[in-house]
Enzyme design. Structure first.
Site, PDB file in Angstrom:
ATOM      1  N   TYR A   1      50.136  76.707   9.846  1.00  0.00           N
ATOM      2  CA  TYR A   1      49.957  76.222  11.129  1.00  0.00           C
ATOM      3  C   TYR A   1      51.432  76.581  11.735  1.00  0.00           C
ATOM      4  CZ  TYR A   1      46.210  73.656   9.179  1.00  0.00           C
ATOM      5  OH  TYR A   1      45.032  73.341   8.317  1.00  0.00           O
TER       6      TYR A   1
ATOM      7  N   ARG B   1      49.370  64.339   5.545  1.00  0.00           N
ATOM      8  CA  ARG B   1      48.780  65.244   4.736  1.00  0.00           C
ATOM      9  C   ARG B   1      49.754  66.058   3.984  1.00  0.00           C
ATOM     10  NH1 ARG B   1      43.522  66.407   6.875  1.00  0.00           N
ATOM     11  NH2 ARG B   1      43.254  66.080   9.033  1.00  0.00           N
TER      12      ARG B   1
ATOM     13  N   HIS C   1      50.544  59.686  13.221  1.00  0.00           N
ATOM     14  CA  HIS C   1      50.338  61.223  13.156  1.00  0.00           C
ATOM     15  C   HIS C   1      51.775  61.771  13.091  1.00  0.00           C
ATOM     16  CE1 HIS C   1      48.970  65.541  13.456  1.00  0.00           C
ATOM     17  NE2 HIS C   1      47.669  64.943  13.095  1.00  0.00           N
TER      18      HIS C   1
ATOM     19  N   ARG D   1      41.216  63.185   8.526  1.00  0.00           N
ATOM     20  CA  ARG D   1      40.111  63.971   8.052  1.00  0.00           C
ATOM     21  C   ARG D   1      40.116  65.016   6.943  1.00  0.00           C
ATOM     22  NH1 ARG D   1      37.856  68.493  11.723  1.00  0.00           N
ATOM     23  NH2 ARG D   1      40.083  68.217  12.537  1.00  0.00           N
TER      24      ARG D   1
END
Length: 187
Positions: free
Chosen positions: A169, A76, A136, A106
């Site tokens: 995050y 991302r 990931h 997503r």
């Protein structure tokens, strides 16, 4: 649902003062980041420590005449990514740029496809995921000429290559030039 409340201007008076991430030693100087990483590894804890050194790491590599290649995973990266722009600049300047783009992100699939196509148009080699796996991992491997030899530098992270989400995050970033790490990334 909470983002709608936080983003509502009528509730702005309820927000706490925005936290400003810090750039801590040894990355708070003008020293070349590759020189710094030859002396020591750096572990950062986001969002308390700024993600800016990671962006600078990739931007510096893109501009450095001694950098031969940049290889990384992208999961991302956001809509206005300074990292992807640096990768495009690197590729257009003749550096070998290889990017593995995870398409199963997503809510970010469209951004990832847009960036992947832009990278391809800039001359980068793009790998569209790995069949049967969801990648990931956040990893960058930079290969650079130093004293007529090749030296490698790496970033490994738990977060995304997205400066905006790095302010929200909780993640970690590890920068190194240790051969046991960079050799493993090469494999």
């Amino acid at each position: 649902s909470l983002w709608q409340i936080v983003g509502n201007k009528n509730f702005a008076h309820l927000l706490a003062t925005q936290f400003k991430p810090k750039i801590l030693p040894p990355l708070d100087t003008d020293e070349n980041i590759f020189t710094t990483l030859e002396k020591q590894d750096v572990l950062m804890y986001h969002p308390y420590e700024s993600f800016e050194p990671v962006v600078k790491f990739i931007q510096t590599a893109a501009k450095d005449k001694d950098v031969v290649s940049i290889k990384m995973t992208l999961y991302r990266s956001g809509t206005n990514s300074p990292i992807v722009k640096a990768l495009m600049d690197a590729s257009e300047s003749g550096k070998q740029v290889t990017v593995m783009v995870e398409l199963k992100a997503r809510f970010d699939e469209e951004n990832n496809l847009i960036w992947a196509k832009a990278l391809e148009n800039a001359g980068a080699h793009v790998i569209y995921g790995i069949k049967g796996f969801k990648v990931h991992a956040k990893a960058t491997l930079i290969t650079r000429r130093k004293n007529s030899k090749l030296k490698q530098y790496a970033h490994l992270g738990t977060g995304n290559y997205n400066p905006a989400t790095a302010k929200i995050y909780t993640d970690m970033s590890y920068l190194t030039s240790k051969a046991e790490i960079t050799n493993d990334l090469t494999k």
